[in-house]
Write an enzyme that holds these catalytic residues in place. Structure first.
Site, mmCIF file in Angstrom:
data_model
loop_
_atom_site.group_PDB
_atom_site.id
_atom_site.type_symbol
_atom_site.label_atom_id
_atom_site.label_comp_id
_atom_site.label_asym_id
_atom_site.label_seq_id
_atom_site.Cartn_x
_atom_site.Cartn_y
_atom_site.Cartn_z
ATOM 1 N N ARG A 231 0.862 -1.182 0.000
ATOM 2 C CA ARG A 231 0.000 0.000 0.000
ATOM 3 C C ARG A 231 0.902 1.236 0.000
ATOM 4 N NH1 ARG A 231 -3.465 -2.782 -1.508
ATOM 5 N NH2 ARG A 231 -5.471 -3.258 -0.571
ATOM 6 N N GLU A 260 -4.418 6.968 -4.439
ATOM 7 C CA GLU A 260 -4.770 6.445 -5.774
ATOM 8 C C GLU A 260 -6.154 6.895 -6.210
ATOM 9 O OE1 GLU A 260 -4.300 2.226 -5.410
ATOM 10 O OE2 GLU A 260 -2.181 2.405 -4.941
ATOM 11 N N HIS A 278 -1.476 0.205 -10.019
ATOM 12 C CA HIS A 278 -2.069 -0.796 -9.102
ATOM 13 C C HIS A 278 -2.684 -1.966 -9.888
ATOM 14 C CE1 HIS A 278 -3.962 -1.346 -4.847
ATOM 15 N NE2 HIS A 278 -3.736 -2.516 -5.429
HETATM 16 C C1 8YV Z 1 -6.832 -4.923 -5.904
HETATM 17 C C2 8YV Z 1 -5.472 -5.279 -3.782
HETATM 18 O O1 8YV Z 1 -6.209 -3.961 -6.664
HETATM 19 O O2 8YV Z 1 -6.248 -7.339 -2.977
HETATM 20 C C3 8YV Z 1 -5.829 -6.233 -2.705
HETATM 21 O O3 8YV Z 1 -5.665 -5.863 -1.532
HETATM 22 O O4 8YV Z 1 -4.911 -4.280 -3.566
HETATM 23 C C4 8YV Z 1 -5.769 -5.621 -5.179
HETATM 24 O O5 8YV Z 1 -5.792 -6.958 -5.424
HETATM 25 C C5 8YV Z 1 -7.973 -4.281 -5.266
HETATM 26 O O6 8YV Z 1 -8.550 -4.995 -4.261
HETATM 27 C C6 8YV Z 1 -9.010 -3.955 -6.337
HETATM 28 O O7 8YV Z 1 -9.895 -3.062 -5.870
#
Ligand code: 8YV
Length: 312
Positions: A231, A260, A278
């Site tokens: 993150r 983001e 991302h």
């Molecule tokens: C996705 C993520 O971009 O799973 C996560 O925590 O950061 C990613 O796999 C996200 O959840 C999509 O909204």
């Protein structure tokens, strides 16, 4: 009668279409007047399907007094106030494991792209400079280098396997030492000092906010590379920008950012950074698997069965 659930954001289209066919869906992200929208939904909504970074906090939970479950699309649940959910007896689920391999693929792609400058090499060719100026400048090998994994969980282990296949050595730091064949460092600064590539794979949230700070970046040093697939909040982003501009670290590969999809435009000018929007889990197959798990958790909960992947 369909059960009422709420979406917090626009997300994976196939998943949202299935949810819309099985549930009565309320779309918070499309509400013109949020308060009026929540008031009208408050006595109906029993579940949240959370998508993206929109916060799911205590105030939202209080606005939905019949809320029983928050089923998140994604393994990271840092946008959800877990303590608030726990206090209110609300179940929280996520989508672990099904994304490990894809996220690890992206992590190793960032290492290759950052050390070997492959996107820059391609841009060089496309701009006609190969014929004009000769070969691209020499870059940095992966083989023989050390990767320090900050947060060795299931994704970190999948990254370690790939890094070893590239001839790298692995070290790690977690709060608790694990039974793994990798060298352990007692804190992030020591790990950074011992690493050529610092790979950030920790969860987000208040506990890891700015964990990668000046001390860690100084320990990584002018020959060290930072890769972040966790993150944006885990790294002090303005400081990282400064360190990249001043070449106080060698380079960075970033899939995640603090706010983001807004990325500070100064990052776009950096020659020593590779930036992805991302995309770590962003394949058809993996996003479908994540959605299937999110849906199954909701189905099971409302059928009175135990959910599959409970966080709280
Ligand atoms: C996705 C993520 O971009 O799973 C996560 O925590 O950061 C990613 O796999 C996200 O959840 C999509 O909204």
């Amino acid at each position: 009668m369909k059960t009422d659930i709420l979406f917090t954001g626009k997300g994976h289209a196939g998943t949202q279409a299935i949810l819309e066919s099985e549930f009565a869906v309320h779309k918070l992200h499309e509400a013109g007047d949020r308060d009026a929208f929540l008031k009208s939904a408050s006595q109906k909504v029993r579940g949240i399907a959370s998508f993206g970074a929109a916060p799911v906090n205590g105030a939202l939970m209080d606005a939905l007094p019949r809320l029983e479950i928050i089923s998140n699309f994604g393994v990271g649940v840092d946008q959800i106030d877990l303590d608030a959910a726990k206090k209110r007896g609300i179940v929280v689920t996520n989508t672990p494991d099904v994304l490990n391999e894809c996220v690890a693929d992206t992590a190793i792609a960032l290492v290759l792209n950052t050390l070997r400058q492959l996107p820059q090499c391609e841009a060089y060719l496309r701009a006609g400079r190969w014929a004009e100026k000769g070969p691209y400048a020499l870059t940095t090998s992966l083989g023989g280098k050390t990767m320090g994994i900050l947060g060795l969980g299931r994704i970190g282990e999948a990254v370690a396997k790939r890094a070893m296949a590239c001839g790298m050595q692995i070290r790690y730091h977690n709060r608790n030492r694990k039974d793994v064949p990798y060298a352990y460092d007692p804190d992030p600064v020591t790990l950074a000092k011992n690493s050529d590539v610092l790979m950030v794979v920790t969860p987000g949230g208040p506990e890891t906010k700015n964990l990668v700070n000046a001390q860690v970046l100084d320990a990584l040093g002018p020959k060290g590379f930072l890769v972040n697939i966790a993150r944006g909040s885990v790294v002090d982003e303005p400081l990282l920008l400064k360190y990249l501009q001043e070449r106080k670290i060698a380079g960075a590969g970033l899939d995640v950012f603090a706010d983001e999809p807004r990325v500070p435009p100064e990052f776009f000018k950096l020659e020593n950074a590779v930036l992805f929007p991302h995309v770590a889990s962003a394949t058809q197959e993996t996003r479908k698997a994540m959605g299937d798990l999110q849906i199954e958790n909701l189905r099971r909960h409302f059928a009175g069965k135990p959910v599959l992947t409970r966080v709280v």
